[in-house]
Design a protein around this motif. Structure first.
Motif, short mmCIF file in Angstrom:
data_model
loop_
_atom_site.label_atom_id
_atom_site.label_comp_id
_atom_site.label_asym_id
_atom_site.label_seq_id
_atom_site.Cartn_x
_atom_site.Cartn_y
_atom_site.Cartn_z
N GLU A 40 53.99 40.45 61.18
CA GLU A 40 53.45 39.29 60.48
C GLU A 40 53.27 38.12 61.45
OE1 GLU A 40 54.25 36.62 56.44
OE2 GLU A 40 55.74 38.09 57.12
N LEU A 41 54.25 37.94 62.32
CA LEU A 41 54.13 36.91 63.35
C LEU A 41 52.94 37.20 64.27
CD1 LEU A 41 55.14 34.48 64.99
CD2 LEU A 41 56.77 36.02 66.14
N PHE A 42 52.79 38.46 64.65
CA PHE A 42 51.67 38.85 65.51
C PHE A 42 50.33 38.54 64.84
CE2 PHE A 42 48.48 41.99 66.77
CZ PHE A 42 48.43 41.78 68.13
N ALA A 55 56.69 25.63 67.07
CA ALA A 55 57.68 26.50 66.43
C ALA A 55 57.92 26.08 64.99
CB ALA A 55 58.99 26.47 67.22
N GLU A 56 58.00 24.77 64.76
CA GLU A 56 58.26 24.27 63.41
C GLU A 56 57.17 24.68 62.43
OE1 GLU A 56 58.30 22.50 66.15
OE2 GLU A 56 60.39 21.85 66.39
N SER A 57 55.90 24.53 62.85
CA SER A 57 54.79 24.86 61.94
C SER A 57 54.71 26.36 61.68
CB SER A 57 53.47 24.35 62.52
OG SER A 57 53.15 25.02 63.73
N VAL A 58 54.97 27.17 62.71
CA VAL A 58 54.90 28.63 62.54
C VAL A 58 55.93 29.09 61.52
CG1 VAL A 58 55.23 30.86 63.67
CG2 VAL A 58 53.93 29.05 64.82
N LEU A 59 57.18 28.65 61.68
CA LEU A 59 58.24 29.07 60.77
C LEU A 59 58.02 28.55 59.36
CD1 LEU A 59 61.37 28.63 63.07
CD2 LEU A 59 60.19 30.75 62.48
N TRP A 63 57.51 31.63 56.86
CA TRP A 63 58.70 31.88 56.05
C TRP A 63 59.22 30.55 55.48
CZ3 TRP A 63 58.79 33.86 61.31
CH2 TRP A 63 58.27 35.15 61.39
N PRO A 64 58.47 29.97 54.55
CA PRO A 64 58.82 28.63 54.03
C PRO A 64 60.12 28.60 53.23
CG PRO A 64 57.03 29.60 52.75
CD PRO A 64 57.25 30.49 53.92
N ASP A 65 60.57 29.75 52.74
CA ASP A 65 61.78 29.77 51.91
C ASP A 65 63.07 29.78 52.72
OD1 ASP A 65 60.16 29.83 49.68
OD2 ASP A 65 60.13 32.03 49.59
N LYS A 66 62.94 29.91 54.04
CA LYS A 66 64.13 29.99 54.88
C LYS A 66 64.36 28.66 55.60
CE LYS A 66 63.80 34.98 55.65
NZ LYS A 66 63.79 36.06 56.66
N ASN A 158 49.16 38.06 51.72
CA ASN A 158 48.81 37.25 50.54
C ASN A 158 49.14 35.78 50.72
OD1 ASN A 158 47.88 39.46 48.94
ND2 ASN A 158 50.01 40.05 48.59
N SER A 159 49.49 35.37 51.91
CA SER A 159 49.87 33.98 52.15
C SER A 159 48.63 33.11 52.37
CB SER A 159 50.78 33.89 53.38
OG SER A 159 51.95 34.66 53.18
N PRO A 160 48.72 31.83 52.02
CA PRO A 160 47.55 30.93 52.13
C PRO A 160 46.99 30.81 53.54
CG PRO A 160 49.24 29.95 50.73
CD PRO A 160 49.86 31.17 51.34
N TRP A 161 47.81 31.03 54.57
CA TRP A 161 47.31 30.81 55.93
C TRP A 161 46.17 31.75 56.31
CZ3 TRP A 161 47.53 34.97 59.15
CH2 TRP A 161 48.53 35.94 58.95
N VAL A 162 46.03 32.86 55.58
CA VAL A 162 44.99 33.82 55.93
C VAL A 162 43.69 33.57 55.16
CG1 VAL A 162 45.37 35.62 54.19
CG2 VAL A 162 44.71 36.28 56.50
N PHE A 163 43.73 32.72 54.14
CA PHE A 163 42.59 32.61 53.22
C PHE A 163 41.33 32.08 53.90
CE2 PHE A 163 45.64 32.03 49.37
CZ PHE A 163 45.95 33.39 49.45
N TYR A 164 41.47 31.08 54.77
CA TYR A 164 40.27 30.51 55.40
C TYR A 164 39.55 31.55 56.25
CZ TYR A 164 37.21 27.78 58.38
OH TYR A 164 36.11 27.31 59.05
N ALA A 165 40.31 32.26 57.09
CA ALA A 165 39.69 33.29 57.94
C ALA A 165 39.08 34.40 57.08
CB ALA A 165 40.72 33.86 58.90
N ARG A 166 39.79 34.79 56.03
CA ARG A 166 39.29 35.85 55.15
C ARG A 166 37.97 35.44 54.51
NH1 ARG A 166 43.71 37.67 51.13
NH2 ARG A 166 44.49 38.63 53.06
N HIS A 167 37.92 34.22 54.00
CA HIS A 167 36.68 33.74 53.37
C HIS A 167 35.56 33.64 54.39
CE1 HIS A 167 34.03 31.45 50.75
NE2 HIS A 167 33.87 30.59 51.74
#
Length: 402
Positions: A40-42, A55-59, A63-66, A158-167
């Motif tokens: 997922e990180l890759f 690092a802060e933005s990636v995590l 994984w926003p719940d952690k 299914n995370s929002p970060w992929v939606f722009y590229a997918r669209h």
């Protein structure tokens, strides 16, 4: 641009329809095991390749719940594990690199890495530049692009970060289909346009503009019968599933399918069936699909003030497991079902054969419970008359308030 499959040392990354990382004939992404977080990180770094990511933005995004006390140390450890996992597959800097600077990370693809979305964008830009001056070469580039698109970008995410590229990649795919069909239209290659839309609909089945493009191709190819059947199938499906009526664009394309003179004759023919005095009509009223839609709207308006239910039923012939019904027995079964409907529902009820395997019923002034009994009776008579193990009659009832 390297082409997928060329070179023994080539790393091939496919992201459209399904993610696979292939190297030396081995699918290394299948060896995930307990490495789902690393992949997922890759994928996130890959989607944002060429960008410096903190690092802060990636995590926070992945994984926003952690909660992490030291986000830099956590991501540093994860990146180290990711690099180790990739190196175990003998991947080197010529394939890809992950670098860090001041707490930020960046992934770049090397000269021995091929990625489907990079080729997709290259083909799109090439075809657009050639479309005016070299249409044949543009057609070939669009065809290659369309065959390359196998579905959504990273569909397992299914995370929002992929939606722009997918669209974005979906937009490129659809625009390529429309552009290619425009070139086909200018060259009068109408059957090629139809085949292109058929292939595209296998990948993106619910895009209205794509259905309109397909219908236009059928009309231009002189296949109005097929266009009418497809129109009736998708509009009835949308209506039964969502209650949505055809859009303005759909109605406009239908006007091309049904010429105005033909439509006038259709309406007058149905009106005569209802209005001519002294004409004896046995059974329920049968009409064409377009007039059925008109009657439904009229009935719905009449009941708006009373807030009374309108029952819309569907009877669909399928094979087992919802497979298409066998064509060799469908015609006779449809004719028998039509006779059963006509003889079994009330004289004031309305029905139509919506397509080759489906009937719609308009049942006014019935409760849902009574409507269900009507459909059960029709199903029972059908099973008695058509003793076929290859056909299933599927009944559905919608209760819509005025």
């Amino acid at each position: 641009m390297l082409k997928g499959g060329q070179g023994q040392d080539l790393l091939e990354l496919r992201t459209l329809g399904q993610f696979t990382a292939r190297y030396k004939a081995a699918v290394i992404s299948d060896k995930a095991g307990r490495s789902n977080m690393l992949w997922e990180l890759f994928k996130y770094l890959l989607t944002n390749r060429g960008c410096h990511l903190s690092a802060e933005s990636v995590l926070e995004i992945l994984w926003p719940d952690k909660q992490y006390q030291d986000s830099r140390s956590v991501l540093k450890a994860q990146v180290h594990r990711l690099k180790k996992m990739l190196s175990e597959s003998a991947l080197g800097d010529d394939h890809l690199t992950i670098t860090s600077a001041q707490g930020c990370y960046r992934l770049d693809l090397g000269r021995l890495c091929w990625m489907d979305t990079d080729l997709l964008e290259d083909l799109f830009n090439k075809a657009n530049k050639l479309s005016a001056s070299h249409p044949a070469e543009a057609m070939e580039a669009y065809r290659r692009l369309i065959s390359l698109y196998r579905g959504d970008y990273l569909p397992e995410i299914n995370s929002p970060w992929v939606f722009y590229a997918r669209h974005n990649y979906l937009r490129i795919f659809l625009q390529s289909v429309y552009n290619l069909n425009s070139l086909y239209g200018h060259a009068r290659m109408y059957l090629d346009a139809v085949r292109t839309c058929e292939e595209a609909l296998q990948v993106v089945p619910f895009e209205e503009e794509l259905h309109i493009c397909y219908l236009q191709g059928l009309i231009d190819a002189g296949k109005k019968g097929e266009a009418r059947a497809h129109y009736e199938n998708i509009t009835s499906r949308n209506y039964l599933e969502t209650g949505a009526e055809p859009t303005v664009k759909m109605k406009n394309i239908y006007q091309q399918i049904s010429h105005k003179n033909e439509k006038a004759e259709l309406d007058l023919s149905n009106i005569q069936e209802m209005a001519v005095e002294g004409k004896k009509v046995e059974g329920a009223f049968n009409c064409r699909p377009d007039f059925f839609r008109f009657l439904y709207r009229l009935e719905k308006r009449r009941l708006d003030r009373k807030n009374s239910p309108i029952l819309l039923g569907s009877l669909t012939l399928t094979g087992h497991h919802y497979s298409p019904p066998p064509s060799d027995i469908l015609g006779a079964a449809t004719a028998s079902l039509k006779n059963i409907i006509s003889a079994s529902i009330r004289k004031g009820d309305v029905y139509t054969q919506w397509n080759e395997a489906q009937f719609l019923l308009l049942l006014p002034d019935l409760t849902p419970e009574t409507g269900e009994k009507v459909l059960q009776r029709l199903n029972h008579k059908f099973e008695q008359e058509i003793a076929s193990k290859e056909l299933v009659l599927r009944c559905k009832l919608e209760s819509l308030l005025g």
